[in-house]
Scaffold this active site. Structure first.
Site, PDB file in Angstrom:
ATOM      1  N   SER A 141       0.829  -1.199   0.000  1.00  6.08           N
ATOM      2  CA  SER A 141       0.000   0.000   0.000  1.00  6.08           C
ATOM      3  C   SER A 141       0.871   1.259   0.000  1.00  6.08           C
ATOM      4  O   SER A 141       1.628   1.486  -0.926  1.00  6.08           O
ATOM      5  CB  SER A 141      -0.968  -0.031   1.183  1.00  6.08           C
ATOM      6  OG  SER A 141      -1.897   0.996   1.111  1.00  6.08           O
ATOM      7  N   ASP A 286      -3.234   6.384  -3.414  1.00  3.95           N
ATOM      8  CA  ASP A 286      -2.001   5.846  -2.861  1.00  3.95           C
ATOM      9  C   ASP A 286      -1.465   4.810  -3.852  1.00  3.95           C
ATOM     10  O   ASP A 286      -2.108   4.524  -4.873  1.00  3.95           O
ATOM     11  CB  ASP A 286      -2.225   5.279  -1.463  1.00  3.95           C
ATOM     12  CG  ASP A 286      -3.169   4.091  -1.434  1.00  3.95           C
ATOM     13  OD1 ASP A 286      -3.964   3.946  -2.375  1.00  3.95           O
ATOM     14  OD2 ASP A 286      -3.118   3.307  -0.472  1.00  3.95           O
ATOM     15  N   ASP A 288      -1.255   1.589  -4.316  1.00  9.54           N
ATOM     16  CA  ASP A 288      -2.044   0.461  -4.832  1.00  9.54           C
ATOM     17  C   ASP A 288      -3.485   0.877  -5.135  1.00  9.54           C
ATOM     18  O   ASP A 288      -4.324   0.040  -5.450  1.00  9.54           O
ATOM     19  CB  ASP A 288      -2.009  -0.734  -3.877  1.00  9.54           C
ATOM     20  CG  ASP A 288      -2.778  -0.511  -2.585  1.00  9.54           C
ATOM     21  OD1 ASP A 288      -2.815   0.648  -2.119  1.00  9.54           O
ATOM     22  OD2 ASP A 288      -3.338  -1.481  -2.040  1.00  9.54           O
ATOM     23  N   ASP A 290      -6.092   1.871  -3.546  1.00 12.04           N
ATOM     24  CA  ASP A 290      -7.309   1.519  -2.803  1.00 12.04           C
ATOM     25  C   ASP A 290      -7.774   2.674  -1.930  1.00 12.04           C
ATOM     26  O   ASP A 290      -8.833   2.595  -1.302  1.00 12.04           O
ATOM     27  CB  ASP A 290      -7.131   0.236  -1.984  1.00 12.04           C
ATOM     28  CG  ASP A 290      -6.103   0.348  -0.868  1.00 12.04           C
ATOM     29  OD1 ASP A 290      -5.383   1.366  -0.805  1.00 12.04           O
ATOM     30  OD2 ASP A 290      -6.020  -0.590  -0.056  1.00 12.04           O
TER      31      ASP A 290
END
Length: 540
Positions: A141, A286, A288, A290
């Site tokens: 992340s 961010d 990734d 999500d």
């Protein structure tokens, strides 16, 4: 076995030349501290899966650690089950995804791998869309560049919760040397149709018909840019203007200290682009993708970032207004209490959960919207949630729809926030975080706070203290304290589950008549006073 013996046993099974060289160097130099750092503990598999620094040994993310995790997951699922695997663009993510597929296939399971580095919500969507039994995504992340991670989803497309995590952890502990694991083929590499299906699902959300909007956007060197651009174009929006220096995936994240849109300085290039291009809105994902950050350019220059709670309130009212039937919305105990008031005003159900989307998604039937203050949102429509996890792409799309509709009336998201403050009172929130090198400092602070809690914080009296470790408040036990204060103010203190941080979540509520500006000034002053007194009480 002593440290050196454990290290040599690890070296004998490690298939990665990079970590083999690292470990051999430590052994050759007799670096006891380096060995102890890698072998004195191990990454624990929990409800967030695995996350840690790349390197050799059980206390690092590496191919051995990942193969053991895949073997443990295979044992819990059993032969014949189907697992979808996704990955981001961090160092080793593609390698870890391939290793996972080989271990699963070798254990008699069926592995499907996403076609390229893609946002985490695409993986969460794919699990349900393909009717798979589980999913794995390789990502850390918004962690620093040196980290990577391994997150597991179950067949409902949401992150695993107890007791499944404990079952997988026990199965991992029972895995022998990875060199003895039977390895299969690379699995089935999916084509772009899985991305097409995801785009079709999120563009079917209630987005209204306003489309006149100019957006400045940054994926912060992550994997969100291409998917977000496709989603905007498919929904009829002008493609967002990307920050060129941050558009392409780069695992070193060269332009930011931390690849997190909430960190100071991370949004500076996006703000500059917005000023240069006259953008109406600033969006960020961010790495990734999500999570979604939102900023509004100001008429006199500069940009105001919205908090996760502010965006959550706007999204909630939009979703409620565009859905019907029995519905509920949900958030966590550390998010603003505003969502509960919105739900009551609209006559829809409301759920409050522990932190993490794994809990939000399970808040109850009819869930059409869920969010956490850490800029994570799951946006649904009358057909429910297309993604059973936080999704920074569909959130960005929906925020753009709200902003375009406001622009049509000569207004911005800031005007909509003022409207909410007048209806429900101004709910102002902020976070106070303490990053430590020694985790015992966090434990010590929590012990002190329990033993000698303050009777007053800032201008507020402490009216009740919930010790969340005892399950106070009707939720499953978790390490944390909730201070209910006079005037509907509130403070929650808890250790982070993914970083070496102690996190404090502060909220004040101020009544608004017509002019919101004085209320915002008063709220900001009260939040600062809360910060000062809380810092003193924690002793950090």
């Amino acid at each position: 076995m002593n440290l050196e013996e454990r290290a040599r046993a690890w070296l004998a099974q490690d298939p990665d030349p990079d970590t083999r060289a690292e470990l051999a160097g430590l052994l050759d130099r007799g670096d006891t501290e380096g060995l102890r750092d890698r072998f004195g503990a191990k990454l624990e598999f929990g409800t967030a899966g695995l996350r840690g620094e790349l390197g050799a040994g059980p206390n690092r993310m590496n191919r051995v650690t990942v193969m053991r995790a895949a073997a443990g997951l295979a044992r819990v699922l059993g032969p014949g089950k189907h697992v979808v695997i996704g990955y981001d663009a961090r160092h080793k993510s593609d390698v870890f995804a391939r290793d996972t597929a080989a271990v699963l296939e070798g254990a008699g399971l069926r592995a499907s791998v996403l076609p390229r580095p893609l946002p985490t919500p695409v993986l969460a969507f794919a699990v349900r869309h393909l009717g798979a039994d589980a999913g794995v995504t390789v990502t850390a992340s918004h962690n620093p560049p040196r980290d990577n991670g391994y997150k597991v989803y179950w067949g409902d497309g949401s992150q695993i919760v107890p007791p499944i995590d404990a079952e997988i952890s026990a199965a991992i502990d029972a895995v022998g040397p990875v060199g003895e694991l039977p390895l299969g083929g690379p699995g089935t590499v999916l084509d772009e149709s899985i991305v097409d299906a995801y785009i079709e699902a999120i563009t079917a959300l209630p987005l209204g018909d306003a489309r006149d909007l100019r957006v400045a956007y940054t994926p912060l060197h992550g994997v969100g840019a291409a998917t977000l651009a496709r989603a905007f174009e498919a929904a009829g929006f002008e493609p967002p203007l990307p920050v060129e220096e941050q558009r392409d995936p780069d695992p070193d994240f060269p332009t930011v200290a931390f690849p997190n849109p909430e960190e100071p300085g991370a949004m500076d290039l996006a703000f500059a682009l917005a000023a240069k291009t006259g953008a109406d809105l600033v969006l960020a994902n961010d790495p990734d993708a999500d999570r979604c950050a939102v900023g509004v350019p100001l008429p006199g220059g500069g940009c105001r970032m919205l908090t996760g709670d502010e965006v959550g309130g706007l999204l909630a009212e939009h979703v409620i207004a565009h859905t019907s039937g029995e519905r509920m919305v949900a958030t966590t105990i550390v998010s603003s209490t505003l969502l509960g008031k919105i739900a009551r005003a609209h006559g829809v159900g409301y759920g409050e959960t522990l932190t993490g989307f794994k809990w939000i998604i399970k808040a109850g039937p009819g869930l059409v919207f869920g969010y956490e203050e850490a800029i994570g949102y799951s946006v649904g429509g009358s057909g429910g949630l297309p993604v059973h996890d936080k999704d920074g792409i569909s959130a960005a799309l929906t925020v753009a729809a709200i902003a375009a509709d406001a622009k049509r009336s000569g207004r911005t998201l800031l005007d909509l926030l003022d409207d909410q403050a007048r209806r429900y009172g101004l709910h102002a929130t902020t976070q106070l975080s303490f990053r430590v090198d020694d985790l015992s400092l966090i434990a010590g602070a929590m012990t002190r706070l329990r033993a000698t809690p303050p009777s007053r914080l800032g201008p507020y009296e402490v009216t009740r203290i919930d010790d969340l470790s005892r399950g106070d408040g009707g939720l499953p036990p978790t390490d944390g304290l909730r201070f209910l204060l006079s005037g509907d103010a509130r403070v929650v203190v808890r250790p982070s589950g993914t970083e070496p941080k102690l996190k404090c979540y502060l909220e004040v509520v101020v009544t608004v008549t017509d002019d919101v500006a004085p209320a915002r000034t008063r709220a900001a002053e009260n939040l600062e006073a809360l910060k000062t007194d809380l810092t003193s009480a924690l002793g950090l």
